[in-house]
Design a protein around this motif. Sequence first.
Motif, PDB file in Angstrom:
ATOM      1  N   ALA A  85      30.560  47.697  43.772  1.00 19.68           N
ATOM      2  CA  ALA A  85      30.977  46.332  43.456  1.00 19.68           C
ATOM      3  C   ALA A  85      32.301  46.343  42.689  1.00 19.68           C
ATOM      4  O   ALA A  85      33.179  45.513  42.944  1.00 19.68           O
ATOM      5  CB  ALA A  85      29.895  45.625  42.638  1.00 19.68           C
ATOM      6  N   TYR A  86      32.455  47.287  41.779  1.00 25.38           N
ATOM      7  CA  TYR A  86      33.715  47.406  41.051  1.00 25.38           C
ATOM      8  C   TYR A  86      34.858  47.725  42.014  1.00 25.38           C
ATOM      9  O   TYR A  86      35.944  47.149  41.912  1.00 25.38           O
ATOM     10  CB  TYR A  86      33.630  48.480  39.967  1.00 25.38           C
ATOM     11  N   PHE A  87      34.614  48.639  42.953  1.00 24.75           N
ATOM     12  CA  PHE A  87      35.636  48.993  43.933  1.00 24.75           C
ATOM     13  C   PHE A  87      36.063  47.778  44.749  1.00 24.75           C
ATOM     14  O   PHE A  87      37.251  47.545  44.951  1.00 24.75           O
ATOM     15  CB  PHE A  87      35.150  50.102  44.861  1.00 24.75           C
ATOM     16  N   VAL A  88      35.100  47.015  45.220  1.00 22.87           N
ATOM     17  CA  VAL A  88      35.426  45.829  46.022  1.00 22.87           C
ATOM     18  C   VAL A  88      36.221  44.834  45.198  1.00 22.87           C
ATOM     19  O   VAL A  88      37.216  44.276  45.670  1.00 22.87           O
ATOM     20  CB  VAL A  88      34.140  45.188  46.595  1.00 22.87           C
ATOM     21  N   TRP A  89      35.814  44.601  43.969  1.00 24.75           N
ATOM     22  CA  TRP A  89      36.553  43.688  43.100  1.00 24.75           C
ATOM     23  C   TRP A  89      37.983  44.175  42.907  1.00 24.75           C
ATOM     24  O   TRP A  89      38.935  43.404  42.999  1.00 24.75           O
ATOM     25  CB  TRP A  89      35.854  43.561  41.751  1.00 24.75           C
ATOM     26  N   ARG A  90      38.127  45.475  42.666  1.00 24.88           N
ATOM     27  CA  ARG A  90      39.451  46.042  42.405  1.00 24.88           C
ATOM     28  C   ARG A  90      40.314  46.067  43.666  1.00 24.88           C
ATOM     29  O   ARG A  90      41.498  45.749  43.626  1.00 24.88           O
ATOM     30  CB  ARG A  90      39.258  47.459  41.867  1.00 24.88           C
ATOM     31  N   ALA A  91      39.723  46.455  44.790  1.00 23.92           N
ATOM     32  CA  ALA A  91      40.488  46.673  46.017  1.00 23.92           C
ATOM     33  C   ALA A  91      40.956  45.377  46.661  1.00 23.92           C
ATOM     34  O   ALA A  91      41.994  45.360  47.325  1.00 23.92           O
ATOM     35  CB  ALA A  91      39.656  47.478  47.015  1.00 23.92           C
ATOM     36  N   PHE A  92      40.226  44.305  46.491  1.00 22.51           N
ATOM     37  CA  PHE A  92      40.547  43.064  47.188  1.00 22.51           C
ATOM     38  C   PHE A  92      41.170  42.004  46.275  1.00 22.51           C
ATOM     39  O   PHE A  92      41.091  40.816  46.563  1.00 22.51           O
ATOM     40  CB  PHE A  92      39.312  42.528  47.903  1.00 22.51           C
ATOM     41  N   ARG A  93      41.811  42.447  45.206  1.00 24.46           N
ATOM     42  CA  ARG A  93      42.508  41.500  44.343  1.00 24.46           C
ATOM     43  C   ARG A  93      43.802  41.010  44.979  1.00 24.46           C
ATOM     44  O   ARG A  93      44.217  39.897  44.750  1.00 24.46           O
ATOM     45  CB  ARG A  93      42.823  42.128  42.990  1.00 24.46           C
ATOM     46  N   TYR A  94      44.437  41.847  45.761  1.00 23.79           N
ATOM     47  CA  TYR A  94      45.722  41.513  46.358  1.00 23.79           C
ATOM     48  C   TYR A  94      45.595  41.507  47.879  1.00 23.79           C
ATOM     49  O   TYR A  94      44.769  42.212  48.444  1.00 23.79           O
ATOM     50  CB  TYR A  94      46.791  42.538  45.962  1.00 23.79           C
ATOM     51  N   SER A  95      46.455  40.738  48.530  1.00 27.15           N
ATOM     52  CA  SER A  95      46.506  40.750  49.989  1.00 27.15           C
ATOM     53  C   SER A  95      47.887  40.287  50.427  1.00 27.15           C
ATOM     54  O   SER A  95      48.624  39.666  49.663  1.00 27.15           O
ATOM     55  CB  SER A  95      45.430  39.850  50.593  1.00 27.15           C
ATOM     56  N   GLY A  96      48.229  40.614  51.656  1.00 27.97           N
ATOM     57  CA  GLY A  96      49.508  40.185  52.208  1.00 27.97           C
ATOM     58  C   GLY A  96      50.527  41.294  52.234  1.00 27.97           C
ATOM     59  O   GLY A  96      50.456  42.267  51.477  1.00 27.97           O
ATOM     60  N   ALA A  97      51.503  41.139  53.121  1.00 27.65           N
ATOM     61  CA  ALA A  97      52.528  42.160  53.309  1.00 27.65           C
ATOM     62  C   ALA A  97      53.421  42.315  52.082  1.00 27.65           C
ATOM     63  O   ALA A  97      53.859  43.417  51.762  1.00 27.65           O
ATOM     64  CB  ALA A  97      53.377  41.816  54.529  1.00 27.65           C
ATOM     65  N   ARG A  98      53.673  41.236  51.375  1.00 30.67           N
ATOM     66  CA  ARG A  98      54.534  41.313  50.189  1.00 30.67           C
ATOM     67  C   ARG A  98      53.895  42.078  49.045  1.00 30.67           C
ATOM     68  O   ARG A  98      54.574  42.560  48.152  1.00 30.67           O
ATOM     69  CB  ARG A  98      54.896  39.915  49.717  1.00 30.67           C
ATOM     70  N   MET A  99      52.602  42.157  49.077  1.00 24.24           N
ATOM     71  CA  MET A  99      51.862  42.844  48.011  1.00 24.24           C
ATOM     72  C   MET A  99      51.373  44.221  48.463  1.00 24.24           C
ATOM     73  O   MET A  99      50.473  44.786  47.850  1.00 24.24           O
ATOM     74  CB  MET A  99      50.666  41.996  47.584  1.00 24.24           C
ATOM     75  N   ALA A 100      51.945  44.770  49.519  1.00 25.22           N
ATOM     76  CA  ALA A 100      51.446  46.015  50.112  1.00 25.22           C
ATOM     77  C   ALA A 100      51.366  47.152  49.095  1.00 25.22           C
ATOM     78  O   ALA A 100      50.383  47.899  49.079  1.00 25.22           O
ATOM     79  CB  ALA A 100      52.306  46.427  51.291  1.00 25.22           C
ATOM     80  N   ASP A 101      52.370  47.274  48.246  1.00 23.63           N
ATOM     81  CA  ASP A 101      52.335  48.352  47.261  1.00 23.63           C
ATOM     82  C   ASP A 101      51.198  48.162  46.261  1.00 23.63           C
ATOM     83  O   ASP A 101      50.524  49.118  45.878  1.00 23.63           O
ATOM     84  CB  ASP A 101      53.675  48.482  46.549  1.00 23.63           C
ATOM     85  N   LYS A 102      50.937  46.919  45.865  1.00 24.12           N
ATOM     86  CA  LYS A 102      49.830  46.653  44.942  1.00 24.12           C
ATOM     87  C   LYS A 102      48.474  46.837  45.628  1.00 24.12           C
ATOM     88  O   LYS A 102      47.511  47.269  45.001  1.00 24.12           O
ATOM     89  CB  LYS A 102      49.943  45.258  44.347  1.00 24.12           C
ATOM     90  N   VAL A 103      48.395  46.511  46.915  1.00 23.11           N
ATOM     91  CA  VAL A 103      47.151  46.700  47.666  1.00 23.11           C
ATOM     92  C   VAL A 103      46.800  48.181  47.701  1.00 23.11           C
ATOM     93  O   VAL A 103      45.668  48.579  47.406  1.00 23.11           O
ATOM     94  CB  VAL A 103      47.271  46.121  49.092  1.00 23.11           C
ATOM     95  N   VAL A 104      47.774  49.006  48.046  1.00 24.77           N
ATOM     96  CA  VAL A 104      47.535  50.448  48.128  1.00 24.77           C
ATOM     97  C   VAL A 104      47.180  51.010  46.759  1.00 24.77           C
ATOM     98  O   VAL A 104      46.241  51.796  46.620  1.00 24.77           O
ATOM     99  CB  VAL A 104      48.762  51.170  48.725  1.00 24.77           C
ATOM    100  N   GLN A 105      47.907  50.588  45.740  1.00 25.67           N
ATOM    101  CA  GLN A 105      47.630  51.049  44.386  1.00 25.67           C
ATOM    102  C   GLN A 105      46.216  50.637  43.949  1.00 25.67           C
ATOM    103  O   GLN A 105      45.490  51.431  43.351  1.00 25.67           O
ATOM    104  CB  GLN A 105      48.666  50.475  43.421  1.00 25.67           C
ATOM    105  N   SER A 106      45.815  49.434  44.275  1.00 20.01           N
ATOM    106  CA  SER A 106      44.475  48.959  43.917  1.00 20.01           C
ATOM    107  C   SER A 106      43.399  49.755  44.637  1.00 20.01           C
ATOM    108  O   SER A 106      42.341  50.042  44.059  1.00 20.01           O
ATOM    109  CB  SER A 106      44.327  47.480  44.256  1.00 20.01           C
ATOM    110  N   LEU A 107      43.641  50.087  45.895  1.00 21.31           N
ATOM    111  CA  LEU A 107      42.667  50.891  46.638  1.00 21.31           C
ATOM    112  C   LEU A 107      42.473  52.259  45.992  1.00 21.31           C
ATOM    113  O   LEU A 107      41.346  52.711  45.790  1.00 21.31           O
ATOM    114  CB  LEU A 107      43.097  51.050  48.093  1.00 21.31           C
ATOM    115  N   TYR A 108      43.575  52.930  45.670  1.00 23.23           N
ATOM    116  CA  TYR A 108      43.474  54.254  45.048  1.00 23.23           C
ATOM    117  C   TYR A 108      42.829  54.184  43.670  1.00 23.23           C
ATOM    118  O   TYR A 108      41.955  54.997  43.343  1.00 23.23           O
ATOM    119  CB  TYR A 108      44.852  54.909  44.937  1.00 23.23           C
ATOM    120  N   GLN A 109      43.230  53.220  42.865  1.00 17.90           N
ATOM    121  CA  GLN A 109      42.649  53.093  41.534  1.00 17.90           C
ATOM    122  C   GLN A 109      41.176  52.713  41.610  1.00 17.90           C
ATOM    123  O   GLN A 109      40.352  53.230  40.851  1.00 17.90           O
ATOM    124  CB  GLN A 109      43.422  52.068  40.710  1.00 17.90           C
TER     125      GLN A 109
END
Length: 123
Positions: free
Chosen positions: A51-75
């Motif tokens: 549940a923590y992973f899902v909350w963390r991973a899906f905070r950002y979306s969209g092409a403009r936020m791609a770097d934050k999406v990837v960072q959120s997935l890894y973190q």
Amino acid sequence: MSSIFPRQAVYKLIVVQFGLTLLATAIAWIHSDVAAKSALLGGLTCAIPSAYFVWRAFRYSGARMADKVVQSLYQGEAWKFMLTALSFAVIFVRVEPLNVPALFVAFMTVQLGHLASARMTNF
């Protein structure tokens, strides 16, 4: 707001994991109270970090936020791993009596339960 994985489907996976935790606990309760407590801890050891992973991973979306999406997935994945390891460490050090087979069977049931729930949500 289209994405590869619809957010609501991912949240359903988490609900399924918590449901499987309760189901494993109820089945283990037939055996004993210790087995039920151990199964509950095993299921929560899987479901809470997920549940923590899902909350963390899906905070950002969209092409403009791609770097934050990837960072959120890894973190999110790193924290999920650490939370799982920490949960097992605390359980083995602090919980007594403990039914180890019930703990691991519930953990594996919840961990593998996402495969069945993914099929139900047509992933």
